[in-house]
Motif scaffolding. Structure first.
Motif, PDB file in Angstrom:
ATOM      1  N   CYS A   4      36.228  38.292  44.916  1.00  0.00           N
ATOM      2  CA  CYS A   4      37.703  39.442  44.089  1.00  0.00           C
ATOM      3  C   CYS A   4      36.730  40.716  43.554  1.00  0.00           C
ATOM      4  CB  CYS A   4      38.185  38.361  43.001  1.00  0.00           C
ATOM      5  SG  CYS A   4      39.683  38.938  42.300  1.00  0.00           S
ATOM      6  N   THR A   5      36.184  41.221  44.096  1.00  0.00           N
ATOM      7  CA  THR A   5      35.561  42.608  43.787  1.00  0.00           C
ATOM      8  C   THR A   5      36.889  43.644  44.245  1.00  0.00           C
ATOM      9  OG1 THR A   5      33.578  41.606  44.388  1.00  0.00           O
ATOM     10  CG2 THR A   5      33.814  44.109  44.196  1.00  0.00           C
ATOM     11  N   LEU A   6      37.182  43.763  45.445  1.00  0.00           N
ATOM     12  CA  LEU A   6      37.998  44.791  45.978  1.00  0.00           C
ATOM     13  C   LEU A   6      39.412  44.009  46.494  1.00  0.00           C
ATOM     14  CD1 LEU A   6      35.441  47.032  47.508  1.00  0.00           C
ATOM     15  CD2 LEU A   6      36.622  47.575  45.540  1.00  0.00           C
ATOM     16  N   ARG A   7      40.373  45.083  46.517  1.00  0.00           N
ATOM     17  CA  ARG A   7      41.569  44.381  47.228  1.00  0.00           C
ATOM     18  C   ARG A   7      41.275  44.257  48.663  1.00  0.00           C
ATOM     19  NH1 ARG A   7      47.097  44.785  45.841  1.00  0.00           N
ATOM     20  NH2 ARG A   7      46.169  45.506  43.896  1.00  0.00           N
ATOM     21  N   VAL A   8      40.596  44.955  49.406  1.00  0.00           N
ATOM     22  CA  VAL A   8      40.256  44.817  50.695  1.00  0.00           C
ATOM     23  C   VAL A   8      39.634  43.560  51.080  1.00  0.00           C
ATOM     24  CG1 VAL A   8      37.970  46.295  51.038  1.00  0.00           C
ATOM     25  CG2 VAL A   8      39.559  45.952  52.938  1.00  0.00           C
ATOM     26  N   MET A   9      38.663  43.179  50.243  1.00  0.00           N
ATOM     27  CA  MET A   9      38.034  41.806  50.360  1.00  0.00           C
ATOM     28  C   MET A   9      38.982  40.756  50.121  1.00  0.00           C
ATOM     29  SD  MET A   9      34.404  42.514  47.938  1.00  0.00           S
ATOM     30  CE  MET A   9      33.382  43.662  48.550  1.00  0.00           C
ATOM     31  N   SER A  10      39.968  40.611  49.303  1.00  0.00           N
ATOM     32  CA  SER A  10      40.885  39.693  49.178  1.00  0.00           C
ATOM     33  C   SER A  10      41.910  40.124  48.505  1.00  0.00           C
ATOM     34  CB  SER A  10      40.196  38.488  48.155  1.00  0.00           C
ATOM     35  OG  SER A  10      41.126  37.311  48.091  1.00  0.00           O
ATOM     36  N   PRO A  11      42.928  40.426  49.470  1.00  0.00           N
ATOM     37  CA  PRO A  11      44.413  40.850  49.216  1.00  0.00           C
ATOM     38  C   PRO A  11      45.221  39.847  48.388  1.00  0.00           C
ATOM     39  CG  PRO A  11      44.207  41.238  51.145  1.00  0.00           C
ATOM     40  CD  PRO A  11      42.909  40.670  50.996  1.00  0.00           C
ATOM     41  N   VAL A  12      45.072  38.482  48.417  1.00  0.00           N
ATOM     42  CA  VAL A  12      45.502  37.339  47.898  1.00  0.00           C
ATOM     43  C   VAL A  12      44.922  37.484  46.426  1.00  0.00           C
ATOM     44  CG1 VAL A  12      43.872  35.626  48.555  1.00  0.00           C
ATOM     45  CG2 VAL A  12      46.149  35.042  47.912  1.00  0.00           C
ATOM     46  N   ALA A  13      44.002  37.480  46.256  1.00  0.00           N
ATOM     47  CA  ALA A  13      43.265  37.370  45.067  1.00  0.00           C
ATOM     48  C   ALA A  13      43.676  38.396  44.028  1.00  0.00           C
ATOM     49  CB  ALA A  13      41.670  37.372  45.026  1.00  0.00           C
ATOM     50  N   ALA A  14      43.767  39.669  44.751  1.00  0.00           N
ATOM     51  CA  ALA A  14      44.097  41.114  43.752  1.00  0.00           C
ATOM     52  C   ALA A  14      45.674  41.031  43.398  1.00  0.00           C
ATOM     53  CB  ALA A  14      43.510  42.073  44.602  1.00  0.00           C
ATOM     54  N   ARG A  15      46.321  40.349  44.357  1.00  0.00           N
ATOM     55  CA  ARG A  15      47.582  40.296  44.117  1.00  0.00           C
ATOM     56  C   ARG A  15      48.109  39.452  43.105  1.00  0.00           C
ATOM     57  NH1 ARG A  15      51.831  42.547  42.281  1.00  0.00           N
ATOM     58  NH2 ARG A  15      53.808  41.741  43.030  1.00  0.00           N
ATOM     59  N   LEU A  16      47.290  38.090  43.148  1.00  0.00           N
ATOM     60  CA  LEU A  16      47.839  36.950  42.314  1.00  0.00           C
ATOM     61  C   LEU A  16      47.358  37.587  40.580  1.00  0.00           C
ATOM     62  CD1 LEU A  16      47.240  33.808  44.245  1.00  0.00           C
ATOM     63  CD2 LEU A  16      49.220  34.794  43.544  1.00  0.00           C
ATOM     64  N   GLU A  17      46.039  38.432  40.624  1.00  0.00           N
ATOM     65  CA  GLU A  17      45.714  38.871  39.514  1.00  0.00           C
ATOM     66  C   GLU A  17      46.730  39.631  38.954  1.00  0.00           C
ATOM     67  OE1 GLU A  17      42.029  40.582  38.860  1.00  0.00           O
ATOM     68  OE2 GLU A  17      40.869  38.883  39.125  1.00  0.00           O
ATOM     69  N   GLU A  18      47.385  40.621  39.683  1.00  0.00           N
ATOM     70  CA  GLU A  18      48.415  41.563  39.141  1.00  0.00           C
ATOM     71  C   GLU A  18      49.577  40.508  38.650  1.00  0.00           C
ATOM     72  OE1 GLU A  18      48.025  45.477  42.029  1.00  0.00           O
ATOM     73  OE2 GLU A  18      48.986  43.861  42.848  1.00  0.00           O
ATOM     74  N   ILE A  19      49.853  39.614  39.350  1.00  0.00           N
ATOM     75  CA  ILE A  19      51.199  38.855  39.059  1.00  0.00           C
ATOM     76  C   ILE A  19      51.091  38.209  37.795  1.00  0.00           C
ATOM     77  CG2 ILE A  19      52.695  36.952  39.619  1.00  0.00           C
ATOM     78  CD1 ILE A  19      52.067  37.913  42.677  1.00  0.00           C
ATOM     79  N   ALA A  20      50.071  37.484  37.603  1.00  0.00           N
ATOM     80  CA  ALA A  20      49.480  36.682  36.410  1.00  0.00           C
ATOM     81  C   ALA A  20      49.291  37.713  35.312  1.00  0.00           C
ATOM     82  CB  ALA A  20      48.057  35.939  36.637  1.00  0.00           C
ATOM     83  N   SER A  21      48.934  39.034  35.360  1.00  0.00           N
ATOM     84  CA  SER A  21      48.575  40.117  34.494  1.00  0.00           C
ATOM     85  C   SER A  21      50.071  40.016  33.959  1.00  0.00           C
ATOM     86  CB  SER A  21      47.989  41.130  35.082  1.00  0.00           C
ATOM     87  OG  SER A  21      46.604  40.730  35.356  1.00  0.00           O
ATOM     88  N   ASP A  22      51.080  40.297  34.758  1.00  0.00           N
ATOM     89  CA  ASP A  22      52.514  40.682  34.395  1.00  0.00           C
ATOM     90  C   ASP A  22      52.966  39.510  33.459  1.00  0.00           C
ATOM     91  OD1 ASP A  22      52.324  43.352  35.514  1.00  0.00           O
ATOM     92  OD2 ASP A  22      53.227  42.577  37.195  1.00  0.00           O
ATOM     93  N   TRP A  23      52.691  38.485  33.709  1.00  0.00           N
ATOM     94  CA  TRP A  23      53.504  37.336  33.171  1.00  0.00           C
ATOM     95  C   TRP A  23      52.395  36.927  31.816  1.00  0.00           C
ATOM     96  CZ3 TRP A  23      52.963  33.060  37.648  1.00  0.00           C
ATOM     97  CH2 TRP A  23      53.881  33.159  38.599  1.00  0.00           C
ATOM     98  N   LEU A  24      51.254  37.165  31.842  1.00  0.00           N
ATOM     99  CA  LEU A  24      50.846  37.008  30.418  1.00  0.00           C
ATOM    100  C   LEU A  24      51.178  38.152  29.728  1.00  0.00           C
ATOM    101  CD1 LEU A  24      47.246  36.271  32.274  1.00  0.00           C
ATOM    102  CD2 LEU A  24      48.208  34.722  30.580  1.00  0.00           C
ATOM    103  N   ARG A  25      51.131  39.289  29.990  1.00  0.00           N
ATOM    104  CA  ARG A  25      51.648  40.490  29.095  1.00  0.00           C
ATOM    105  C   ARG A  25      53.026  40.235  28.551  1.00  0.00           C
ATOM    106  NH1 ARG A  25      48.517  44.224  32.512  1.00  0.00           N
ATOM    107  NH2 ARG A  25      50.310  43.872  34.055  1.00  0.00           N
ATOM    108  N   ASP A  26      53.668  39.750  29.124  1.00  0.00           N
ATOM    109  CA  ASP A  26      55.255  39.390  28.804  1.00  0.00           C
ATOM    110  C   ASP A  26      55.057  37.999  27.639  1.00  0.00           C
ATOM    111  OD1 ASP A  26      58.086  38.938  28.947  1.00  0.00           O
ATOM    112  OD2 ASP A  26      57.758  37.399  30.311  1.00  0.00           O
TER     113      ASP A  26
END
Length: 452
Positions: A97-119
């Motif tokens: 999980c370094t770059l988006r190109v290395m793992s699109p799924v890991a990058a996207r799930l971090e974004e989604i989880a981050s949104d939920w956590l901020r909320d």
């Protein structure tokens, strides 16, 4: 591979199904048997099935049953089913999980989880979020962002110029600051012995009326959840005072920040959302597998600028790149487990789990007080401090509870008292677990006191 993974699943299922029927701490003989795993490094290969059998036969009995319902030490949560299963799947994916190109799924799930956590925590949408190993690195990353921001304000590029000759940054902490924050201060280069310490009240809360003069080169570190009492520093008053002076406020909320996610306890965390950076753990009260911590920085640019390094071979995009928000480059995709835990619980389920653990902590306090022992703290969250008489008696009770194996509780020193510390933070803890543990603690304590 298929047969090996099936065998790993079988052994893991057997371990988990028996977790509440075994001792919480391993027996001495089981620890001694770990030596069967030692010896010279083999010259040749070993069959993976044999390796798995060795680990299970000798390793499993020597584990601490912290995933069960009667482990109350060190604020260690259990592991919810969904993130455990997600952890297994993510391990098979083996995503970097370094770059988006290395793992699109890991990058996207971090974004989604981050949104939920901020909320959940009531943090602003522009708040940056980094996924790290735990509270020490969460504190490190938040303080590194603070260092970047305050020195940049003074015209100093610390990433290029370092700290030699840099304008001085003042650091203020409370008298009951946690050691992980002191370690982070040392790693960042602020030092742990040159900080200004603010007196605390009887529950370990920083006294807002005792703050020293603050300015725009000050980092003020507060707590959301004292590691002994569970008490919260008065964040609303402190943040207001600090921001009037242009100071940076960092919150060490390793477990206490999760109080903000439940209506019944959110008042304890009032004001923490006004801080400039915050640190917390997910392997505590979110109950994901080890290791998983979070760093939040109100202005995401400060975290990104403090953490980002580039090279010609790195393929980046305009979207959020995971490594721009953490100290590590190569790392496992721990955001997958966070996403799974949050999705499985939902807002209500998370709040109910936190409230249940707090209620169970109160039951421990009530039961021990009724048995004639002294509760040393106001039980506002999931932490209970209890004295069983003299320091020697209390320590003997702690030692014998740990040897007994019914449950596991640690010891601490609190305002001149030796105390047992009970931390309730596992989804797996039932009311019956509390009753069994209370019975064992009271039985052992009465025997110790009777022996004088």
């Amino acid at each position: 591979m298929k047969e090996l993974l099936h065998e790993a699943e079988r052994r893991a299922q057997l371990y988990l199904s028996n977790i509440n029927g075994r001792r919480v701490a391993p027996a001495r003989e089981d620890i001694a048997r770990l030596e069967h795993l030692a010896g010279p490094l083999p010259e040749g290969a070993t069959d993976p099935r044999e390796i798995l059998a060795l680990l299970d036969d000798y390793g499993s009995p020597a584990t601490v049953a912290s995933t069960g319902g009667r482990y109350f030490g060190f604020v260690i949560g259990g592991t919810l089913p969904a993130p455990l299963a997600a952890n297994w799947l993510a391990a098979a994916w083996d995503q970097n999980c370094t770059l988006r190109v290395m793992s699109p799924v890991a990058a996207r799930l971090e974004e989604i989880a981050s949104d939920w956590l901020r909320d959940l925590f009531g943090l602003p949408a522009q708040c940056g979020c980094g996924f790290v190993t735990g509270a020490t690195m969460s504190n490190f990353a938040g303080l590194t962002a603070a260092r970047h921001a305050l020195l940049a304000r003074a015209g100093w590029n610390v990433e290029d110029q370092g700290l030699f000759g840099a304008p001085e940054i003042k650091v203020v902490v409370g008298a009951d600051v946690h050691i992980s924050l002191l370690k982070a201060l040392s790693l960042v280069g602020f030092g742990k012995a040159r900080v200004t310490t603010v007196p605390a009240d009887g529950q370990g809360r920083m006294r807002a009326d005792a703050l020293p003069p603050l300015d725009n080169r000050t980092v003020l570190c507060i707590q959301a959840g004292n590691v002994n009492t569970g008490a919260f520093d008065p964040a609303t008053a402190i943040c207001a005072r600090a921001h009037e002076a242009g100071a940076w406020v960092h919150v060490d909320g390793a477990f206490g920040l999760w109080a903000a996610a439940t209506p019944g306890r959110a008042h304890l965390a009032a004001g923490v959302a006004e801080a400039d950076s915050l640190a917390t753990d997910c392997h505590k009260w979110l109950n994901v597998p080890y290791d998983c911590g979070l760093t939040f920085v109100r202005d995401a640019a400060h975290l990104r600028n403090a953490m980002t390094f580039n090279a010609a071979y790195l393929q980046t995009t305009e979207a959020r790149e995971p490594w721009q928000f953490t100290p590590e480059a190569s790392r496992r995709a721990r955001g997958i487990e966070v996403w799974a835990a949050l999705r499985s619980l939902g807002r209500k389920g998370l709040a109910e789990m936190i409230e249940r653990n707090c209620r169970q902590a109160a039951c421990f306090a009530e039961g021990l007080r009724s048995a004639g022992f002294t509760i040393l703290n106001e039980v506002v969250l999931n932490q209970v401090l209890v004295s069983f008489g003299t320091a020697a008696q209390t320590q003997r009770v702690i030692d014998e509870v740990q040897k007994d194996g019914t449950c596991w509780c640690g010891g601490t020193q609190w305002q001149g008292h030796t105390a047992m510390r009970i931390s309730v933070s596992s989804w797996a803890t039932t009311d019956d677990d509390v009753r069994q543990s209370l019975d064992a603690i009271v039985r052992i304590a009465r025997n110790v006191v009777a022996r004088k």
